[in-house]
Each structure stands twice: as C-alpha cells, then as structure tokens.
Enzyme design. Structure first.
Site, PDB file in Angstrom:
ATOM      1  N   GLY A   1       0.840  -1.201   0.000  1.00  0.00           N
ATOM      2  CA  GLY A   1       0.000   0.000   0.000  1.00  0.00           C
ATOM      3  C   GLY A   1       0.869   1.242   0.000  1.00  0.00           C
ATOM      4  O   GLY A   1       0.585   2.208   0.698  1.00  0.00           O
TER       5      GLY A   1
ATOM      6  N   GLY B   1       1.237   4.883   3.436  1.00  0.00           N
ATOM      7  CA  GLY B   1       2.314   4.091   2.821  1.00  0.00           C
ATOM      8  C   GLY B   1       3.206   4.950   1.948  1.00  0.00           C
ATOM      9  O   GLY B   1       4.438   4.819   1.974  1.00  0.00           O
TER      10      GLY B   1
ATOM     11  N   TYR C   1     -14.091  -3.661  10.927  1.00  0.00           N
ATOM     12  CA  TYR C   1     -12.812  -2.973  10.692  1.00  0.00           C
ATOM     13  C   TYR C   1     -12.014  -2.891  11.993  1.00  0.00           C
ATOM     14  O   TYR C   1     -10.810  -3.188  12.017  1.00  0.00           O
ATOM     15  CB  TYR C   1     -13.078  -1.566  10.135  1.00  0.00           C
TER      16      TYR C   1
END
Ligand code: NAP
Length: 250
Positions: free
Chosen positions: A13, A19, A151
């Site tokens: 990522g 990232g 999540y």
C-alpha cells in the site's frame, strides 16, 4: 538524517496516503531501496516516478498469495534481503451490527488480517537479524465506535500480531511493532462520504476528541514508522505507537 542508510524496505500500500508518506520518509532517511506495492498500476507507477530511482513499484494484491510470491521473488533477485517490512495495505468500511454481510466481513478480514499475515510470513525468509516489521493497526482497535465493528476487529487482530510475532521472532532478533493512527486525512476518505461537507464534519468531530484538537497527517505517521524501522528503536518491540491528533503516544 540517515538512520536507514543502506537498508532495503518493502511497503505494501505504498502508492497512497500513509504508505506513500512512509516511502518518502524512508528515502529521506537514506534507505537504499524501497519497494512499494498496490493494486492500481497507474497510481503505483505515478508514485514510484515521483519518489525517484531508489524506488521499485511492484503491482500486487495482498489478498492474492501468488502476487505476494511475485513481490518477494523480485526483492530476492534484486537485493536478496529485506531489512524493513511495513505491512500497511488495508481499507476501512462501516456496517452496523444487524446489517453485516459475508462480503463485508470477508473483504475486511481478507485484506486487513490475512493480507498482513501472508505479507509478513512470505517476507520472513528475506529478513535478517536486526530486521524491523511494522504493522498498520488503528486507534479503533481499542475503541468502540458504532458501525466500525469488523474494521476495528481487524485492527485489534493486527495489534495482537505485533505482540505474538515479536515472541515468535525474538530468537531471530527481528522486531515487530504496530503503529496505530487516529484519523489521518488521506485519499482513503475520498469516497467514504457523500459530500465534502459530510467528510469535513467527520474530520472536525475526530479532531475534537483528540488531545491536540486536530486530525493527524500522513507525514506524522511516517516519521513514527521511520523511527520504528530504524536501529534507534532497537529497544522497542511488541509495542503499539499511537499517532492521534498529531502526537505520538505509547
Ligand atoms: P489509502 O490512502 O487509501 O492507501 C491505501 C493503500 O493500500 C493504497 O496504496 C492502496 O492501493 C493499497 N491497498 C489497498 N488494498 C490493497 C490490497 N488488497 N492489496 C494491495 N494494496 C492495497 O489509505 P491510508 O489512509 O493511507 O491507509 C493505510 C493504512 O492505514 C490502512 O491499513 C488503514 O486501515 C490504516 N489506517 C488509516 C487511518 C486513516 O485515518 N487514514 C487511520 C488508522 C489506520 P490500491 O487501492 O491501488 O491497491
């Protein structure tokens, strides 16, 4: 500074947000090579071009083990080792209890949990004594915001990996830590809300519940990640560093 001089890093990522900021930070700290991955080739290649010639982009999906094998093969043939693995690829999606679906659960577990597991396990043979693995968890892993149960559970799992894998790897002198960002304004939010006003309302609320009354930035998270990647943090292991509202807290 050159705390990462000569080091070889992999960031999943790495084409966007946290990232991408980590890739910039690693390069600024002197990393010899930074491999970045992501699914969308155009965004990934644009990021690599902007970052410069110490960066190699390898398209790949962390939910696809064959893609991860291809990533590790490329690192092995080019550099033969990894000093730093930043297992960061992930996404967030809300769904309230009562409306949970298999697709929602499998999607989040597949990327945020299994994607991290396969990334780290497949990178391990390339890692040497002194290596540093950093996982992206989240403040939600230890909070209870409504609609974010799955999540949040994925990020609690990731935080748990930092503890258990640090134990698994202590004989090899490879450290595992987690960084837990608060709300960081990245492209991840671009399509999460119906309007810019709605998104701003969320960011304002998020800021209001942090000690510094503001949201954080990807560069702030990246500085913490670069610290955890460096030998300066050789005494930090199995830990979780929060970066919430612009300040780092353990
Ligand atoms: P972002 O800007 O959307 O970046 C996500 C990156 O992950 C992109 O490079 C994306 O590229 C890649 N990615 C997503 N799914 C992937 C997959 N299956 N395989 C490979 N790459 C994949 O998001 P971000 O805000 O920087 O988020 C990065 C990490 O921080 C995530 O794990 C997220 O959960 C965590 N986090 C974010 C915040 C926040 O407030 N922003 C807070 C806490 C934790 P492609 O889409 O091209 O694959």
């Amino acid at each position: 500074m050159s705390r990462l001089a000569g080091k070889i890093a992999l960031i999943t990522g790495g084409s966007s947000g946290i990232g991408l900021a980590a890739a910039r930070a690693f390069l600024a700290e002197g990393a010899a090579r930074v491999y970045i991955t992501g699914r969308r080739s155009a965004e990934l290649n644009a990021a690599a071009t902007a970052l410069g010639d110490r960066v190699i982009a390898i398209q790949g999906d962390v939910t696809n083990q064959a893609d991860l094998d291809r990533v590790m093969d490329r690192v092995a043939s080019q550099d033969g080792k990894l000093d730093i693995v930043f297992a960061n690829a992930g996404f967030a999606a809300p769904a309230a209890l009562g409306s949970l679906t298999d697709d929602h659960i499998d999607g989040l577990l597949g990327t945020n949990v299994k994607g991290v597991i396969w990334t780290v396990q497949k990178a391990l043979p390339l890692m040497r004594s002194g290596g540093s693995i950093i996982l992206t968890s989240s403040i939600v892993g230890s909070k209870g915001f409504g609609t974010w149960s799955i999540y949040s559970a994925t990020k609690a799992a990731v935080r748990s990996f930092a503890r258990t894998w640090a134990s698994d790897l202590r004989g090899q002198n490879i450290r595992v830590n987690a960084v837990s960002p608060g709300v960081i304004e990245t492209p991840a939010y671009d399509n999460m809300y119906e309007s810019k006003d709605q998104a701003r309302g969320f960011f304002d609320f998020a800021a209001s519940i942090t000690p510094m009354a503001r949201t954080g930035s990807d560069d702030e998270v990246a500085k913490v990640v670069a610290f955890l990647a460096s030998d300066d943090s050789s005494f930090v292991n199995a830990s979780e560093l929060f970066v919430d509202g612009g300040i780092a807290q353990i």
